[in-house]
Design a protein around this motif. Structure first.
Motif, PDB file in Angstrom:
ATOM      1  N   LEU A 110       0.820  -1.222   0.000  1.00  0.00           N
ATOM      2  CA  LEU A 110       0.000   0.000   0.000  1.00  0.00           C
ATOM      3  C   LEU A 110       0.849   1.265   0.000  1.00  0.00           C
ATOM      4  O   LEU A 110       0.316   2.374   0.149  1.00  0.00           O
ATOM      5  N   THR A 111       2.161   1.111  -0.175  1.00  0.00           N
ATOM      6  CA  THR A 111       3.048   2.277  -0.095  1.00  0.00           C
ATOM      7  C   THR A 111       2.676   3.365  -1.106  1.00  0.00           C
ATOM      8  O   THR A 111       2.523   4.540  -0.760  1.00  0.00           O
ATOM      9  N   ALA A 112       2.524   2.986  -2.352  1.00  0.00           N
ATOM     10  CA  ALA A 112       2.217   3.969  -3.397  1.00  0.00           C
ATOM     11  C   ALA A 112       0.868   4.614  -3.158  1.00  0.00           C
ATOM     12  O   ALA A 112       0.708   5.842  -3.284  1.00  0.00           O
ATOM     13  N   ALA A 113      -0.120   3.791  -2.774  1.00  0.00           N
ATOM     14  CA  ALA A 113      -1.469   4.325  -2.548  1.00  0.00           C
ATOM     15  C   ALA A 113      -1.492   5.290  -1.375  1.00  0.00           C
ATOM     16  O   ALA A 113      -2.288   6.241  -1.351  1.00  0.00           O
ATOM     17  N   ALA A 114      -0.592   5.076  -0.394  1.00  0.00           N
ATOM     18  CA  ALA A 114      -0.577   5.929   0.803  1.00  0.00           C
ATOM     19  C   ALA A 114       0.317   7.143   0.630  1.00  0.00           C
ATOM     20  O   ALA A 114       0.619   7.841   1.593  1.00  0.00           O
ATOM     21  N   GLY A 115       0.737   7.414  -0.583  1.00  0.00           N
ATOM     22  CA  GLY A 115       1.533   8.606  -0.829  1.00  0.00           C
ATOM     23  C   GLY A 115       2.996   8.438  -0.482  1.00  0.00           C
ATOM     24  O   GLY A 115       3.669   9.426  -0.141  1.00  0.00           O
ATOM     25  N   GLY A 116       3.490   7.212  -0.518  1.00  0.00           N
ATOM     26  CA  GLY A 116       4.918   6.993  -0.291  1.00  0.00           C
ATOM     27  C   GLY A 116       5.272   6.448   1.070  1.00  0.00           C
ATOM     28  O   GLY A 116       6.420   6.077   1.300  1.00  0.00           O
ATOM     29  N   THR A 117       4.331   6.416   1.986  1.00  0.00           N
ATOM     30  CA  THR A 117       4.602   5.884   3.330  1.00  0.00           C
ATOM     31  C   THR A 117       3.744   4.642   3.551  1.00  0.00           C
ATOM     32  O   THR A 117       2.506   4.715   3.498  1.00  0.00           O
ATOM     33  N   ALA A 118       4.371   3.514   3.829  1.00  0.00           N
ATOM     34  CA  ALA A 118       3.626   2.264   3.997  1.00  0.00           C
ATOM     35  C   ALA A 118       2.869   2.252   5.321  1.00  0.00           C
ATOM     36  O   ALA A 118       3.441   2.597   6.362  1.00  0.00           O
ATOM     37  N   PRO A 119       1.590   1.897   5.306  1.00  0.00           N
ATOM     38  CA  PRO A 119       0.837   1.738   6.552  1.00  0.00           C
ATOM     39  C   PRO A 119       1.495   0.683   7.443  1.00  0.00           C
ATOM     40  O   PRO A 119       2.116  -0.273   6.945  1.00  0.00           O
ATOM     41  N   SER A 120       1.368   0.841   8.762  1.00  0.00           N
ATOM     42  CA  SER A 120       2.016  -0.089   9.684  1.00  0.00           C
ATOM     43  C   SER A 120       1.171  -0.294  10.936  1.00  0.00           C
ATOM     44  O   SER A 120       0.259   0.488  11.229  1.00  0.00           O
ATOM     45  N   ALA A 121       1.488  -1.348  11.647  1.00  0.00           N
ATOM     46  CA  ALA A 121       0.807  -1.644  12.906  1.00  0.00           C
ATOM     47  C   ALA A 121       1.798  -2.344  13.820  1.00  0.00           C
ATOM     48  O   ALA A 121       2.799  -2.924  13.366  1.00  0.00           O
ATOM     49  N   SER A 122       1.543  -2.291  15.114  1.00  0.00           N
ATOM     50  CA  SER A 122       2.429  -2.947  16.074  1.00  0.00           C
ATOM     51  C   SER A 122       1.611  -3.669  17.140  1.00  0.00           C
ATOM     52  O   SER A 122       0.448  -3.335  17.392  1.00  0.00           O
ATOM     53  N   ALA A 123       2.250  -4.680  17.750  1.00  0.00           N
ATOM     54  CA  ALA A 123       1.662  -5.433  18.863  1.00  0.00           C
ATOM     55  C   ALA A 123       0.246  -5.919  18.545  1.00  0.00           C
ATOM     56  O   ALA A 123      -0.701  -5.643  19.271  1.00  0.00           O
ATOM     57  N   ILE A 124       0.130  -6.667  17.460  1.00  0.00           N
ATOM     58  CA  ILE A 124      -1.173  -7.215  17.049  1.00  0.00           C
ATOM     59  C   ILE A 124      -1.330  -8.596  17.680  1.00  0.00           C
ATOM     60  O   ILE A 124      -0.599  -9.526  17.336  1.00  0.00           O
TER      61      ILE A 124
END
Length: 261
Positions: A110-124
């Motif tokens: 999703l990096t390109a769709a998010a404008g160059g910054t990849a969505p992320s998550a932690s402690a799932i």
């Protein structure tokens, strides 16, 4: 004729006591449906070959009951670290417990769709518990950063099947389901901590497929298996010992008896 009668009677009693001892040995409940995995990927991006990652790492109540992975990279799709999964069943009660944790994950697809910054998550972390009363599951997420794709704020208590639409401008490109809970036909429950679904077709389509992070399945809980009292086991052993002594005395008596008796 009397020794023959005693010998045959002793064999019958021995068989009966052996059966008693067999039923007195503690038995385990049948293996239930507890299982867990960290990551699964089935994605086809536009103009690219399909990318598949089978569930990894995997734990199951029948073994191995735990597994871990320091890091994982699925090129062009995601990177993840600190994956830990567990799945067990209580042999006495038949209750299932499973959990899956992904320490951090970055959705590179999703990096390109998010404008160059990849969505992320932690402690799932997804958990699933099955008892005789039923199944229940939950998900906790430390942080969720979706950038420009949508509202990624999460609270301490995530409602089952919380859905966030990911969009570029007015075009929706995917949905993100948090604490996804699926009641399976066999009575088990599956809890997916994060489930990304790419939307096929439409203005914002970037491909198709699914990415699942932290998945735990449990239940239905197996019925408890009755366990015979230890008293019965010791009684059976005592009877076998007595029969052995009696048989020895009979053999000695026959050996000492006159030849014409």
């Amino acid at each position: 004729m009397r020794p023959i009668f005693l010998r045959s009677g002793g064999l019958a009693v021995t068989a009966t006591v052996a059966a008693l001892i067999a039923t007195a040995v503690p038995a385990s409940a049948a293996t239930g449906g507890a299982s867990a995995y960290g990551v699964q990927v089935t994605v086809t991006l536009l103009g690219q070959p399909a990318v598949t990652q089978t569930p990894i790492p995997v734990a199951n109540a029948s073994g191995p009951t735990s597994a871990s992975l320091a890091s994982l990279t699925v090129p062009g799709v995601l990177s993840a670290s600190a994956l830990q999964v567990n799945a067990t069943q209580n042999p006495t009660t038949g209750e299932d417990k499973s959990s899956a944790t992904v320490g951090s994950a970055t959705l590179g697809l999703l990096t390109a769709a998010a404008g160059g910054t990849a969505p992320s998550a932690s402690a799932i972390t997804a958990t699933c518990d099955a008892t005789q009363a039923g199944e229940q599951g939950s998900t906790t997420i430390g942080t969720l950063n979706l950038g420009t794709l949508g509202n990624g704020s999460v609270g301490p208590n995530i409602a089952p099947n919380t859905t966030i639409a990911l969009h570029v401008g007015t075009a929706t490109i995917a949905t993100l389901v948090l604490n996804e809970q699926i009641h399976n036909p066999d009575g088990s429950l599956t809890v997916n901590g994060v489930h990304l679904r790419l939307l096929t077709g439409g203005l914002g389509a970037i491909g198709s497929g699914d990415v699942i992070l932290s998945s735990a399945t449990c239940g239905p809980a197996a019925l408890p298996t009755p366990i015979a009292s230890g008293v019965g086991l010791w009684a059976g052993l005592s009877l076998l010992a007595a029969i052995g002594v009696t048989a020895g005395l009979l053999r000695r008596r026959r050996a000492n008896a006159p030849a014409n008796a």
